[in-house]
Enzyme design. Structure first.
Site, PDB file in Angstrom:
ATOM      1  N   SER A 173      -3.435  10.454   2.374  1.00 62.41           N
ATOM      2  CA  SER A 173      -3.043   9.113   2.789  1.00 62.41           C
ATOM      3  C   SER A 173      -1.627   9.064   3.324  1.00 62.41           C
ATOM      4  O   SER A 173      -1.159   8.002   3.734  1.00 62.41           O
ATOM      5  CB  SER A 173      -3.158   8.165   1.593  1.00 62.41           C
ATOM      6  N   THR A 180       3.182   6.386   5.074  1.00 63.96           N
ATOM      7  CA  THR A 180       1.716   6.385   5.076  1.00 63.96           C
ATOM      8  C   THR A 180       1.142   7.001   6.347  1.00 63.96           C
ATOM      9  O   THR A 180       1.824   7.062   7.375  1.00 63.96           O
ATOM     10  CB  THR A 180       1.207   4.924   4.990  1.00 63.96           C
ATOM     11  N   ARG A 213      -2.332   1.799  16.405  1.00 61.12           N
ATOM     12  CA  ARG A 213      -2.342   0.733  15.389  1.00 61.12           C
ATOM     13  C   ARG A 213      -1.168   0.944  14.417  1.00 61.12           C
ATOM     14  O   ARG A 213      -0.930   2.036  13.931  1.00 61.12           O
ATOM     15  CB  ARG A 213      -3.663   0.748  14.624  1.00 61.12           C
ATOM     16  N   VAL A 214      -0.459  -0.133  14.126  1.00 62.95           N
ATOM     17  CA  VAL A 214       0.661  -0.064  13.189  1.00 62.95           C
ATOM     18  C   VAL A 214       0.345  -0.970  12.004  1.00 62.95           C
ATOM     19  O   VAL A 214      -0.054  -2.120  12.184  1.00 62.95           O
ATOM     20  CB  VAL A 214       1.972  -0.512  13.884  1.00 62.95           C
ATOM     21  N   GLY A 215       0.503  -0.440  10.807  1.00 62.18           N
ATOM     22  CA  GLY A 215       0.231  -1.233   9.597  1.00 62.18           C
ATOM     23  C   GLY A 215       1.477  -1.919   9.084  1.00 62.18           C
ATOM     24  O   GLY A 215       2.464  -2.121   9.808  1.00 62.18           O
ATOM     25  N   ASP A 216       1.455  -2.266   7.820  1.00 62.22           N
ATOM     26  CA  ASP A 216       2.578  -2.996   7.210  1.00 62.22           C
ATOM     27  C   ASP A 216       3.720  -2.084   6.774  1.00 62.22           C
ATOM     28  O   ASP A 216       4.863  -2.526   6.650  1.00 62.22           O
ATOM     29  CB  ASP A 216       2.088  -3.794   5.997  1.00 62.22           C
ATOM     30  N   GLY A 258      -2.119  -1.006   0.568  1.00 58.46           N
ATOM     31  CA  GLY A 258      -3.336  -1.804   0.742  1.00 58.46           C
ATOM     32  C   GLY A 258      -3.509  -2.193   2.198  1.00 58.46           C
ATOM     33  O   GLY A 258      -2.899  -1.597   3.086  1.00 58.46           O
ATOM     34  N   GLY A 305      -2.960  -3.376   5.420  1.00 57.27           N
ATOM     35  CA  GLY A 305      -1.688  -3.728   6.017  1.00 57.27           C
ATOM     36  C   GLY A 305      -1.674  -4.995   6.848  1.00 57.27           C
ATOM     37  O   GLY A 305      -0.687  -5.739   6.849  1.00 57.27           O
TER      38      GLY A 305
HETATM   39  N1  ASP Z   1      -0.862  -0.285   4.001  1.00 58.15           N
HETATM   40  C1  ASP Z   1      -1.380   0.822   4.755  1.00 58.15           C
HETATM   41  C2  ASP Z   1      -1.726   0.381   6.132  1.00 58.15           C
HETATM   42  O1  ASP Z   1      -2.294  -0.669   6.293  1.00 58.15           O
HETATM   43  C3  ASP Z   1      -2.592   1.457   4.157  1.00 58.15           C
HETATM   44  C4  ASP Z   1      -2.633   1.609   2.666  1.00 58.15           C
HETATM   45  O2  ASP Z   1      -1.698   1.270   1.975  1.00 58.15           O
HETATM   46  O3  ASP Z   1      -3.651   2.067   2.147  1.00 58.15           O
HETATM   47  O4  ASP Z   1      -1.470   1.124   7.042  1.00 58.15           O
END
Ligand code: ASP
Length: 353
Positions: free
Chosen positions: A88, A222, A232-235, A256, A258
């Site tokens: 991850s 991450t 794609r960009v997450g949080d 989690g 994002g």
């Molecule tokens: N927060 C991360 C994202 O959305 C993924 C994760 O925490 O599992 O990229």
């Protein structure tokens, strides 16, 4: 999980809880331990997500030797970024839909209220270190994609292949399972189950620390959602969403789904809740409640029972050295080094699995 699993199913079930897991009653369960030792010379603390036991240990070791708290947490998460078995984060992270590993990371130092981040960076094993360079050597907060790779290379980071054989196999199983009408054929049924099934794991590491002066810092790093769209960009690299540090109040971070965190600026909000007097655990739970309320407005974000169909975990540490964590669906763990013991502890949770 079947190789015929769709991406939408993955978003539900890969979140380590899924709609089925949400069938339990709302719990508002408190975590098992509620520490309240003061920060200060004897009040060093490091808090991380459950995959961060080695990170909290390493960061505490450095803090005890007088390290800067940001350097300490970055060194902690570097262990996980370098570990091919954590799929991850960093090297060995699950790739995007084209089979390429793209990483996101952010850092924030409370003492200077400064942050740095990289998003969708390829071929660099330790994006958290590059995020710190963005903070220290530029006027920017976030550098993305090709620009982030070039920036890292300018500072001497080697370009590396981050796709392990295990992650490539997992991607291939997913790709082959997308449709029966294309010419990506799944392997023969007599293959062992672990080679026939796409690994649907994903995650992140968040790590927060307070040093002997009461200075706070944090990092989130991450590989993001597996099989995501390229770019794609997450949080995690978004300050206020996946990480926030206010040296007067405290620090918070998340793992989690994002997109939901970006919509709710959860880490910023958790710090604000702590500033209003809530304990770290109460602040995490309060934000989960808000997120669950908002998810009811969006058809793709809740099940028929109205409960969120995604995973979300929050971690928080305040100026006094108090800490807590909460998950949308529990039970769940988080890692803490409280200055004496390094261990996984029970987080609080909103819904029981
Ligand atoms: N927060 C991360 C994202 O959305 C993924 C994760 O925490 O599992 O990229």
């Amino acid at each position: 999980m079947s190789i015929k699993t769709t991406r939408r199913d993955f978003l539900k079930s890969g979140a380590a809880l899924g709609a089925a897991a949400l069938a339990g009653a709302p719990a508002w369960s408190a975590g098992a331990q509620a520490p309240s030792l003061p920060a200060g010379p004897s009040g060093l603390r490091v808090v991380a997500s459950a995959n961060g036991v080695r990170a909290t240990d390493k960061a505490m070791d450095l803090l005890r030797n007088g390290a800067d708290p940001l350097d300490a947490v970055i060194a902690g998460v570097n262990i996980i970024e370098d570990d091919p078995n954590d799929m991850s984060v960093g090297y060995g992270g699950l790739p995007n839909e084209e089979g390429e590993v793209e990483l996101d990371a952010s850092v924030m130092r409370g003492a200077t209220h400064a942050s740095g981040a990289v998003a969708a960076i390829k071929n660099i094993k330790n994006p958290s270190k590059v995020a710190k360079l963005v903070m220290e050597r530029t006027n920017h907060c976030l550098i993305a994609g090709e620009g982030a790779l070039k920036f890292a290379q300018a500072y001497g980071f080697p370009k590396e292949n981050l796709l392990t054989e295990k992650a490539r196999e997992a991607w291939l199983r997913w790709k082959e399972g997308l449709s029966e009408k294309d010419d990506w054929y799944p392997p023969a049924k007599d293959l062992p189950e672990n080679l026939r099934t796409a690994l649907m794991t994903y995650g992140t590491i968040n790590c927060l620390a307070i040093d002997g002066r009461g200075d706070l810092a944090g990092v989130t790093t991450t590989s993001g959602l597996s099989w995501k769209r390229p770019g794609r960009v997450g949080d995690s690299p978004i300050i206020g969403a996946g990480l926030y540090v206010d040296n007067v109040i405290g620090a918070a971070g998340s793992t989690g789904f994002g997109e939901v965190n970006i919509l709710n600026l959860s880490s910023f909000q958790i710090v604000q809740f702590m500033g209003q007097g809530m304990s770290p655990e109460q602040a995490c739970l309060k934000q989960l409640e808000r997120v669950a309320d908002k998810a009811r407005l969006h058809p793709r974000l809740h099940g028929s029972d109205g409960k969120p169909n995604f995973g979300m975990s929050y971690y928080a540490l305040n100026k006094k050295g108090e800490f807590g964590a909460a998950m949308m669906t529990g039970p769940g763990k988080f890692s803490v080094h409280d200055g004496t013991t390094n261990a996984l502890r029970d987080g609080a949770y909103l819904f029981k699995a």
